[in-house]
Enzyme design. Structure first.
Site, short mmCIF file in Angstrom:
data_model
loop_
_atom_site.label_atom_id
_atom_site.label_comp_id
_atom_site.label_asym_id
_atom_site.label_seq_id
_atom_site.Cartn_x
_atom_site.Cartn_y
_atom_site.Cartn_z
N SER A 13 0.85 -1.20 0.00
CA SER A 13 0.00 0.00 0.00
C SER A 13 0.89 1.25 0.00
O SER A 13 2.12 1.14 0.05
CB SER A 13 -0.92 -0.02 1.22
OG SER A 13 -0.14 -0.08 2.38
N SER A 14 0.26 2.39 -0.05
CA SER A 14 0.94 3.69 0.00
C SER A 14 1.92 3.92 -1.16
O SER A 14 2.96 4.53 -0.98
CB SER A 14 1.72 3.88 1.31
OG SER A 14 0.89 3.65 2.39
N LEU A 15 1.58 3.42 -2.33
CA LEU A 15 2.48 3.64 -3.48
C LEU A 15 2.16 4.96 -4.19
O LEU A 15 2.91 5.37 -5.08
CB LEU A 15 2.33 2.49 -4.48
CG LEU A 15 3.00 1.18 -4.10
CD1 LEU A 15 2.76 0.14 -5.18
CD2 LEU A 15 4.50 1.37 -3.91
N ASP A 146 -6.24 -8.15 -1.16
CA ASP A 146 -6.98 -7.93 0.09
C ASP A 146 -8.38 -8.53 -0.05
O ASP A 146 -8.99 -8.41 -1.12
CB ASP A 146 -7.21 -6.43 0.36
CG ASP A 146 -5.93 -5.66 0.59
OD1 ASP A 146 -4.90 -6.30 0.80
OD2 ASP A 146 -5.99 -4.42 0.54
N GLN A 191 4.97 -9.02 -11.36
CA GLN A 191 4.41 -10.17 -12.09
C GLN A 191 3.35 -10.88 -11.25
O GLN A 191 2.27 -11.23 -11.73
CB GLN A 191 5.51 -11.17 -12.42
CG GLN A 191 6.55 -10.66 -13.40
CD GLN A 191 7.65 -11.69 -13.58
OE1 GLN A 191 7.41 -12.88 -13.60
NE2 GLN A 191 8.88 -11.22 -13.70
N CYS A 381 -11.24 26.74 12.93
CA CYS A 381 -12.38 26.03 13.52
C CYS A 381 -12.22 25.91 15.05
O CYS A 381 -12.44 26.89 15.75
CB CYS A 381 -12.55 24.69 12.82
SG CYS A 381 -14.23 24.08 12.97
N GLU A 405 -18.79 22.01 24.57
CA GLU A 405 -18.27 20.72 24.08
C GLU A 405 -17.33 20.10 25.12
O GLU A 405 -17.20 18.89 25.21
CB GLU A 405 -17.49 20.96 22.77
CG GLU A 405 -16.87 19.69 22.20
CD GLU A 405 -16.03 19.92 20.93
OE1 GLU A 405 -15.91 21.07 20.48
OE2 GLU A 405 -15.50 18.93 20.42
N HIS A 514 -12.84 25.82 7.30
CA HIS A 514 -11.54 25.20 6.98
C HIS A 514 -11.04 25.70 5.62
O HIS A 514 -11.28 25.04 4.60
CB HIS A 514 -11.70 23.68 6.94
CG HIS A 514 -11.92 23.07 8.28
ND1 HIS A 514 -10.89 22.64 9.08
CD2 HIS A 514 -13.07 22.84 8.97
CE1 HIS A 514 -11.39 22.16 10.21
NE2 HIS A 514 -12.71 22.27 10.17
N GLU A 516 -8.20 25.51 4.41
CA GLU A 516 -7.17 24.63 3.83
C GLU A 516 -7.72 23.72 2.73
O GLU A 516 -6.98 23.32 1.84
CB GLU A 516 -6.49 23.79 4.92
CG GLU A 516 -7.33 22.73 5.62
CD GLU A 516 -8.09 23.25 6.83
OE1 GLU A 516 -8.40 24.47 6.88
OE2 GLU A 516 -8.41 22.42 7.73
N1 GLN Z 1 -15.08 20.46 17.90
C1 GLN Z 1 -15.48 21.71 17.34
C2 GLN Z 1 -16.92 21.69 16.88
O1 GLN Z 1 -17.50 20.66 16.69
C3 GLN Z 1 -14.57 22.14 16.21
C4 GLN Z 1 -14.56 21.21 15.05
C5 GLN Z 1 -13.41 21.42 14.11
O2 GLN Z 1 -12.40 22.01 14.49
N2 GLN Z 1 -13.53 20.96 12.89
O3 GLN Z 1 -17.50 22.73 16.71
#
Ligand code: GLN
Length: 544
Positions: A13-15, A146, A191, A381, A405, A514, A516
């Site tokens: 895996s991880s190729l 697998d 092979q 977040c 939370e 997010h 990113e």
């Molecule tokens: N735990 C936090 C929430 O549910 C932040 C979630 C996160 O950082 N993606 O709001």
């Protein structure tokens, strides 16, 4: 009708099946074709949403709110095609659909079996939601051999018969190891892997050989002979210096050319690889200035746990012509007395998304350090929620400030919200069932006039991807703003704080979403570009 390319992996895996699929997607797209990339995962979880990042790496979120495998992030970053819910399926999801159908009596008393019921469901997924795509690339997770991936392999074998061999192409990625002791490149594992694949009825059309060094002609001939494919379809992929070199390297090896030749079509336009060449040049430049960014989180031991984030930081580095060195700090083990020592070399501090209480006090202490020492700070977040708590405790002097939370007896400046509005409609979440119940996917936010964030985005309205259940309490807005923390981005109905920033700080921003997930090597996200720009500036300060 779309052409289907199935990518399987063999030997180990991880190729880099994900990267190979993403690179091929890019090469086909940039020659004028419409491409979709999807992933079939053999595990029994319904989606990766509830899987620990330690186990499975990051959960990648799509625009339409699916929690998916991180390979979809590679696909998006390379092709800039937004993935959809319909682009990732797991064995768990297939079985859960089939079992609900069975419980409803939809099978009319028949015995429900892997063949044909599971395989039919897989075939439906492969074709689902395809309109005018020229190519659908389907990556099959796991390694040939697998137990878990067998139904997928059987399904793609049938699929090829159903729609015609000339419309389906099988790519098999294998490892061609180099044995130091005998100074030889070995083709036997390839092979064997192909033999295994052929025993279930799949003859690969292209073999991609992952190798540490270039494969000599003799060995290529051997692979061609034993694996029953023309020699020009033995494609080597030698380890590259940076993943951004992958599309260039596959192009040089003629992967896309062989694919187009197989389907008897020609490029619609000439490819321009110079953007990737530029990016590769910057990333591999040894003379670039190095900027240290500290990521303080819970999952720092596993690199893939923050995959998109790591990538987005590199993209920000590309934009600013600097190299990024990530200092990973485990928040759980962090002693408050060590914070200065740990962060002294960081030009920027980032607190990523997260869940649960473990490690939170360490994160809050690092935020305090960034705020007081004017170090560029980006909170994502959970990172934004922690920044709000830090400010509430230490500036507003609400000692019991916290998030419900983490502590249901706290003064909740961050709390659970179970309803939010999207495009004028109410969307409901729930806290009792974990999978797929968060505020997920793309949401709109309004940016405040005269704010740093508006200057960064150069826009009044933004759309970013969310994945969270808790929100900063909007009722606190005035109190925070009076003391210098602006709620500079809000949901369109003004109910949810989306962005916070500090007025008297060089660069201190928290975002509830997010960013990113939307950063690309060829199009770095403005927030990361600006954050790295600020870190670079901080690094250049005379007292550094
Ligand atoms: N735990 C936090 C929430 O549910 C932040 C979630 C996160 O950082 N993606 O709001």
């Amino acid at each position: 009708m779309a052409r289907f390319i199935f990518v399987t992996g063999g030997v180990v895996s991880s190729l880099g099946k994900g990267l190979s699929s993403a690179s091929l997607g890019y090469l086909l797209k940039s020659q004028g074709y419409k491409v979709r990339i999807r992933k079939m995962d053999p595990y029994l979880n319904v989606d990766p949403g509830t899987m620990s990042p330690f186990q499975h790496g990051e959960v990648f979120v799509t625009d339409d709110g699916a929690e998916t495998d991180l390979d979809l992030g590679h696909y998006e970053r390379f092709t800039n095609i937004s993935a959809k819910k319909s682009d990732n399926i797991t064995t768990g999801k297939i079985y859960s659909d089939i079992i609900s159908k069975e419980r409803r009596g939809d099978y009319l008393g028949k015995t429900v079996q892997v063949i044909p019921h599971v395989t039919e469901r897989i075939k439906q997924f492969i074709k689902k939601d395809i309109k005018n795509e020229d190519f659908v690339i389907c990556e099959i997770g796991g390694t040939v051999g697998d137990i878990e991936s067998l139904p997928f392999l059987e399904a793609i074998r049938q699929f090829s018969n159903d729609i015609g061999k000339e419309k389906t192409l099988f790519v098999h990625l294998t490892l061609v190891p180099f044995l130091k002791s005998s100074d030889e490149i070995k083709t036997k594992p390839t092979q064997h892997s192909v033999k295994e694949l052929r025993s279930i009825g799949i003859q690969p059309d292209i073999i991609i050989c992952r190798s540490q060094q270039s494969i000599p002609l003799d060995q290529r001939k051997k692979i061609s002979l034993f694996c029953n494919i023309p020699i020009e379809r033995v494609i080597e992929t030698v380890d590259v210096k940076t993943i951004y070199e992958a599309p260039i390297s596959f192009f040089n090896e003629g992967l896309d050319k062989q694919v187009l030749k197989f389907f008897k079509i020609k490029p619609k336009k000439k490819i321009n690889l110079s953007p990737w060449k530029n990016v590769t040049k910057i990333v591999t430049d040894k003379n670039l200035k190095v900027i240290n960014i500290a990521i303080v989180g819970k999952y720092v031991d596993l690199k893939d746990a923050y995959k998109s984030l790591d990538e987005a930081l590199v993209h920000g580095g590309i934009k600013n012509n600097v190299k990024i060195k990530i200092i990973r700090i485990e928040s759980d083990k962090l002693r408050i007395s060590e914070i200065r020592k740990k962060l002294i070399d960081a030009s920027g501090i980032l607190i990523p998304g997260g869940f649960g209480k473990r490690g939170t006090e360490g994160k809050i202490a690092c935020i305090n350090y960034a705020r007081k020492n004017n170090i560029p700070f980006l909170g994502i977040c959970f990172g934004m929620q922690m920044a709000v708590i830090e400010f509430a405790r230490n500036v507003l002097k609400i000692k019991k400030a916290g998030s419900s939370e983490l502590d249901n007896k706290c003064f909740s400046v961050v709390g659970l919200i179970e309803e939010w509005s999207k495009n004028g409609k109410i969307v409901k979440g729930t806290s009792t069932k974990l999978g797929g119940t968060m505020r997920l996917g793309l949401y709109k936010a309004k940016l405040q006039h005269n704010s740093k964030i508006k200057d960064i985005y150069k826009s009044k309205i933004i759309h970013e991807r969310h994945r969270h259940r808790y929100e900063v309490n909007i009722k606190m807005k005035k109190k925070f703003e009076k003391k210098g923390m602006l709620f500079s981005g809000l949901s369109p109905d003004n109910n949810l704080p989306e962005i916070i920033e500090l007025r008297n700080h060089p660069w201190f921003i928290g975002v509830q979403f997010h960013p990113e997930f939307k950063s690309r090597p060829l199009d770095p996200h403005p927030l990361f570009s600006s954050f790295i720009g600020a870190a670079k500036k901080n690094n250049e300060k005379p007292n550094n």
